[in-house]
Design an enzyme around this catalytic site. Structure first.
Site, short mmCIF file in Angstrom:
data_model
loop_
_atom_site.label_atom_id
_atom_site.label_comp_id
_atom_site.label_asym_id
_atom_site.label_seq_id
_atom_site.Cartn_x
_atom_site.Cartn_y
_atom_site.Cartn_z
N SER A 142 3.62 -2.24 10.53
CA SER A 142 5.19 -2.16 10.48
C SER A 142 5.53 -3.21 9.84
O SER A 142 6.28 -3.83 10.80
CB SER A 142 5.39 -2.07 12.23
OG SER A 142 4.77 -0.82 12.30
N HIS B 278 -9.56 1.38 4.89
CA HIS B 278 -8.52 1.71 6.20
C HIS B 278 -8.39 2.40 6.49
O HIS B 278 -9.24 3.29 6.98
CB HIS B 278 -7.67 1.81 4.67
CG HIS B 278 -6.04 2.28 5.03
ND1 HIS B 278 -5.00 3.20 6.12
CD2 HIS B 278 -4.80 0.51 5.03
CE1 HIS B 278 -3.99 2.70 5.98
NE2 HIS B 278 -4.10 1.39 5.90
N ASN C 78 0.54 -1.33 -0.07
CA ASN C 78 -0.20 0.09 0.01
C ASN C 78 0.68 1.02 -0.10
O ASN C 78 1.86 1.27 0.51
CB ASN C 78 -0.41 0.07 1.42
CG ASN C 78 -1.79 1.09 1.40
OD1 ASN C 78 -1.68 1.54 0.33
ND2 ASN C 78 -2.59 1.09 2.18
N GLY D 48 5.08 1.21 4.66
CA GLY D 48 5.83 2.16 4.20
C GLY D 48 7.27 0.77 3.60
O GLY D 48 8.00 1.42 3.12
N GLU E 246 -5.29 -4.63 10.74
CA GLU E 246 -4.77 -4.15 11.13
C GLU E 246 -4.37 -2.88 11.83
O GLU E 246 -6.08 -1.90 12.19
CB GLU E 246 -4.54 -2.98 9.79
CG GLU E 246 -4.52 -3.05 7.95
CD GLU E 246 -3.32 -2.08 7.53
OE1 GLU E 246 -1.79 -2.74 7.27
OE2 GLU E 246 -3.97 -1.52 7.26
P1 13P Z 1 2.50 0.17 7.73
O1 13P Z 1 3.34 -1.02 7.69
O2 13P Z 1 3.80 1.24 7.29
O3 13P Z 1 2.51 0.16 9.55
O4 13P Z 1 1.70 0.96 7.38
C1 13P Z 1 0.72 -0.55 6.96
C2 13P Z 1 -0.86 -0.19 6.74
O5 13P Z 1 -1.71 0.44 7.01
C3 13P Z 1 -1.33 -0.77 4.70
O6 13P Z 1 -2.09 -0.69 4.54
#
Ligand code: 13P
Length: 256
Positions: free
Chosen positions: A214, A93, A8, A236, A165
């Site tokens: 993460s 999301h 993403n 990220g 998430e």
């Molecule tokens: P991170 O992997 O940066 O924590 O983001 C997770 C996310 O929101 C993916 O949709």
């Protein structure tokens, strides 16, 4: 069952940067069977990337979409406009829920609109830190899950992917913490049990459930071996090409 690695990109990369990234990613990916590699670029990049991408190797996801097909909705992009460009769409999301104040009613209409337009929804659910602290995680998860799926006919359930998430584990959230495999496992079981109680065990088994929060090359292996987890939703780390490729390689190894 397939393993999913979904990147993403959120609000990152110009169209040019996205195109270069996709080109490099395609060059470095062997053709993995049963491993679905998906990237979710910005709306603006979806159209040019859809012409560039080799869909046998990489699939595209929209990061959102609007539930009406057309009309006076300034600024929106509908799933009917995304039809053919994106194979998947991230819906609900936590950034849509908390920054843009989307509720389960809106999210359920988006899930239905995506399916109507032959786009597979990746329905995101997850509790915030205070809900976890107050022991509300199970209720929040059930509400978001059944709320998001409310307009999905039973025979369409297997087309929906669920992404768990925990909001407190997302890297861009202030003070984010890593979720432990035990914490994740507990919620994955709640998701699977809720699906089974609502749709029956056979239909529930066909639903893929991803984890996100993460995810990095150093924890991807541990997260992917949690029973009931079918893949990862990566924020990220998906912006850093070699990290995203490492995660894909790890997914391949775990699957073997
Ligand atoms: P991170 O992997 O940066 O924590 O983001 C997770 C996310 O929101 C993916 O949709």
């Amino acid at each position: 069952m397939k393993t999913y690695v979904v990147g993403n990109w959120k609000l990152n990369f110009t169209v040019g940067e996205a195109s270069i990234y996709l080109h490099k990613l395609s060059k470095s990916l062997p053709n993995y069977r049963n491993l679905e590699v998906v990237v979710a670029p910005s709306m603006l990049a979806l159209q040019p990337l859809s012409l560039q991408v080799d869909r046998r190797r990489i699939k595209l996801a929209a990061q959102d979409g609007f539930y009406r097909d057309y009309g006076a909705y300034t600024g929106e992009v509908s799933f009917s406009q995304l039809r053919g460009l994106a194979d998947y769409a991230i819906i609900g999301h936590s950034e849509r829920r908390y920054v843009f104040k989307e509720d389960d009613k809106t999210i359920q209409k988006k899930v239905a609109a995506a399916l109507r337009n032959k786009i597979k929804p990746i329905l995101c659910i997850g509790e915030i830190e205070s809900e976890r602290a107050f022991g509300e995680t199970a209720d929040v998860i059930k509400d978001q899950l059944l709320g998001g799926l409310a307009e999905v006919a039973d025979d369409n359930l297997s087309k929906v992917i669920i992404a768990y998430e925990p909001v407190w584990a997302i890297s861009s959230v202030k003070g984010a913490k890593l979720a432990s495999p035990d914490e994740i496992s507990e919620v994955i079981n709640i998701i699977r049990q809720t699906l089974s109680d609502t749709y029956g065990p056979e239909s529930a088994e066909k639903v893929s459930v991803l984890f996100g929060g993460s995810v990095s090359p150093s924890n991807a292996g541990a997260y992917l071996t949690i029973p009931g987890v079918n893949g990862l939703l990566v924020g990220g780390a998906s912006l850093i090409l070699h990290e995203f490729i490492d995660i894909i390689e790890i997914a391949k190894k775990v699957q073997a």
